[in-house]
Design an enzyme around this catalytic site. Structure first.
Site, PDB file in Angstrom:
ATOM      1  N   THR A  73       0.830  -1.202   0.000  1.00  0.00           N
ATOM      2  CA  THR A  73       0.000   0.000   0.000  1.00  0.00           C
ATOM      3  C   THR A  73       0.866   1.254   0.000  1.00  0.00           C
ATOM      4  OG1 THR A  73      -1.693  -1.211   1.229  1.00  0.00           O
ATOM      5  CG2 THR A  73      -1.870   1.188   1.230  1.00  0.00           C
ATOM      6  N   LYS A 105      -4.204 -14.264   3.654  1.00  0.00           N
ATOM      7  CA  LYS A 105      -3.994 -12.850   3.381  1.00  0.00           C
ATOM      8  C   LYS A 105      -5.096 -12.208   2.550  1.00  0.00           C
ATOM      9  CE  LYS A 105      -0.336  -9.785   1.668  1.00  0.00           C
ATOM     10  NZ  LYS A 105       1.012  -9.722   1.086  1.00  0.00           N
ATOM     11  N   TRP A 410      -3.669   5.437   2.482  1.00  0.00           N
ATOM     12  CA  TRP A 410      -4.769   4.477   2.461  1.00  0.00           C
ATOM     13  C   TRP A 410      -6.102   5.215   2.342  1.00  0.00           C
ATOM     14  CZ3 TRP A 410      -9.259   3.219   4.870  1.00  0.00           C
ATOM     15  CH2 TRP A 410      -9.769   1.921   4.647  1.00  0.00           C
TER      16      TRP A 410
END
Length: 557
Positions: A73, A105, A410
């Protein structure tokens, strides 16, 4: 709050030709896979090698925890932010393996407003690269058994076949198997097993090869077995190289996709960093360096694994010299390293944070041992407090002499990582990196392992099993003593004990097994209980992934 999948689906993607045009790739050099994915033609890649090369930025992280760090990310968010501040930047990432996608995951495209898309295709099959690597690996396995079946002219000792089979899925039941059951028509019965595709030497070769010729030369050097006289048998001896190259020809061309903000990203190859060398392909990285003024790439898991292998294996073999490194951390993960349980991470805990910062400090110090300028990127979570961020920045500055920058990519995309982007650009522009690998090629193999354990992991020494010591000596007698080392160990700790968090010191690193990867150019040292074929967790992500009534994939992220 929208899920990552919902955010990705809401994105208005640009045709891939438009993304390519932004970095000067003509449409004639693209091989489209639908509207939003394309491979880049090999002839065009060759021309890129003659261009001036951009500056390489390595993104790594602290030791991972269930709390999450957000390395991919941050890599995507930083790439978007670099472009926002006017720096022509290309992102270079690994492709996801379906093992983690259906395991613990889920997807591996980044998250929130910092993702690469199209998300579903990238996580499931993509352009078929992993399938090609799996097929090439297993073709060689089939040719070994076929050669033995039809008279065994090379004299292969069936007790000394090192080449296992692979698949891109977690399946613990296949770790050790008996092959050739069912009578003489099915060949000779022998013990063997499966690894996951991302641990395959073919994957490593694929990611380290400079071009198709280098790919063929490396495949030819793969040692698959020994004769009764202990002479090596290679893929070249089995006449398998040409067919393996044919299976890999299309896959060898890197994949171009885009971020949510329409910036270019090359995704190619995907070895894990806990059991393999953890970096995307040299071909893609070199292409990105010819296309952008800056390239942001990542190395898997913590800096003790991914970054060490990126620097000691990939950079050594490819002649790459990073300009700076970013270490990603979160307040939550650092508190977990300081002893806080996952369920209590939302509470402010300055004492635990201070204790957990030792993990970050060691990673920062380790990267400096390679001569790299370092900056810390703190991936912001809503539960973070101002006091926690203030303490982190103060300790980083006072004790580790590194700048820590809070990032909100994010939630905000590239705009949330502009401060980190400006610092990275400044470090690159100062041109203060003096990259050097950790150990010399001429150092004996056992000493290379010991150097990594002591210098990077904080261990007092290594403990070689008798069989591993004998194998290392045999590798050196066979002329493989100058190869690099690829440590396979738990990603959760500097030690081989996944429960030993923080920054442990003085431990012994147990080496239970070593494997030769002559084509890849390294020796794998397997530590403790780490497995090269993972298993699914008690409640795998696969249980939640399904198609809805409209045929859309749900539960992927």
């Amino acid at each position: 709050m929208q899920s990552d999948l919902a955010i990705a689906r809401a994105a208005v993607m640009q045709p891939i030709a438009a993304i390519a045009d932004r970095i000067g790739i003509p449409e004639s050099a693209l091989q489209p896979y639908g509207r939003y994915i394309a491979k880049i033609d090999a002839a065009y890649l060759a021309a890129l090698r003659e261009r001036p090369q951009g500056k390489l930025v390595l993104v790594s992280a602290i030791s991972p925890t269930p709390a999450g760090e957000g390395k991919t990310t941050t890599t995507v968010g930083l790439g978007d932010a670099m472009n926002r501040i006017g720096r022509n930047t290309v992102i270079a990432l690994r492709e996801p393996s379906m093992g983690p996608v259906f395991g613990a995951k889920g997807g591996a495209n980044g998250g929130g407003r910092a993702q690469v898309v199209p998300m579903e295709q990238i996580n499931l099959h993509f352009t078929g690269d992993f399938h090609a690597i799996t097929a090439a690996h297993n073709l060689l396995a089939a040719m070994i058994d076929n050669h033995i079946y039809w008279s065994n002219a090379l004299g292969i000792d069936t007790r000394r076949i090192a080449w296992r089979r692979v698949m891109d899925m977690n399946d613990r039941a296949l770790r050790s198997i008996a092959a050739g059951l069912g009578g003489i028509a099915n060949g000779f019965t022998r013990e063997t097993g499966f690894d996951i595709t991302v641990a395959s030497e073919v994957m490593a070769i694929f990611c380290l090869a400079r071009d198709a010729d280098d790919l063929a030369a490396r495949l030819a050097r793969i040692v698959v077995a020994e004769t009764r006289e202990r002479k090596p048998v290679t893929a070249a001896d089995l006449k398998a190289v040409g067919a393996m190259c044919a299976l890999l020809a299309q896959a060898l061309q890197p994949n171009l996709v885009q971020t949510l903000e329409g910036n270019p990203a090359l995704l190619h190859g995907g070895p894990f960093a806990n059991i393999a060398h953890g970096c995307n392909s040299v071909i893609a990285t070199r292409a990105a360096l010819g296309l952008g003024d800056y390239v942001v790439t990542e190395a898997g898991f913590g800096a003790d694994l991914g970054a060490e292998k990126f620097l000691d294996i990939k950079c050594r073999q490819a002649g790459l010299k990073p300009a700076c490194a970013v270490v990603v951390a979160t307040i939550r993960a650092l508190k977990m390293h300081g002893g806080v349980a996952k369920g209590d991470l939302a509470r402010e805990d300055l004492s635990a944070l201070g204790a957990g910062l030792a993990n970050l400090g060691r990673h920062v110090g380790n990267l400096r041992k390679y001569g790299l300028p370092v900056v810390v990127g703190i991936n912001h979570f809503a539960s973070d407090t101002e006091a926690e961020h203030a303490l982190l920045e103060e300790i980083c500055a006072r004790e580790y002499h590194v700048k820590a920058i809070t990032c909100r990519h994010w939630a905000e995309g590239g705009a949330g990582a502009e401060a980190l982007a400006r610092e990275v650009a400044a470090l690159c522009d100062k041109d203060e990196a003096h990259f050097q690998p950790l150990y010399a090629d001429a150092l004996p193999l056992a000493e290379k392992i010991r150097t990594i354990a002591r210098t990077i992991y904080g261990a007092s020494d290594i403990a070689l099993s008798d069989s591993a010591a004998r194998q290392l000596a045999a590798f050196e007698r066979a002329g493989h003593g100058r190869l690099s080392i690829c440590i396979a160990k738990t990603q959760y700790s500097f030690s081989a004990d996944p429960t030993l968090m923080g920054a442990p010191s003085g431990h012994i690193l147990p080496i239970r097994e070593v494997r030769l990867s002559a084509g890849a150019g390294f020796v794998v040292a397997i530590c403790g209980d780490i497995m090269t074929m993972p298993g699914l967790p008690r409640a795998p992500s696969a249980e939640s992934i399904h198609l809805d009534a409209d045929g859309h994939i749900e539960g992927l992220f």
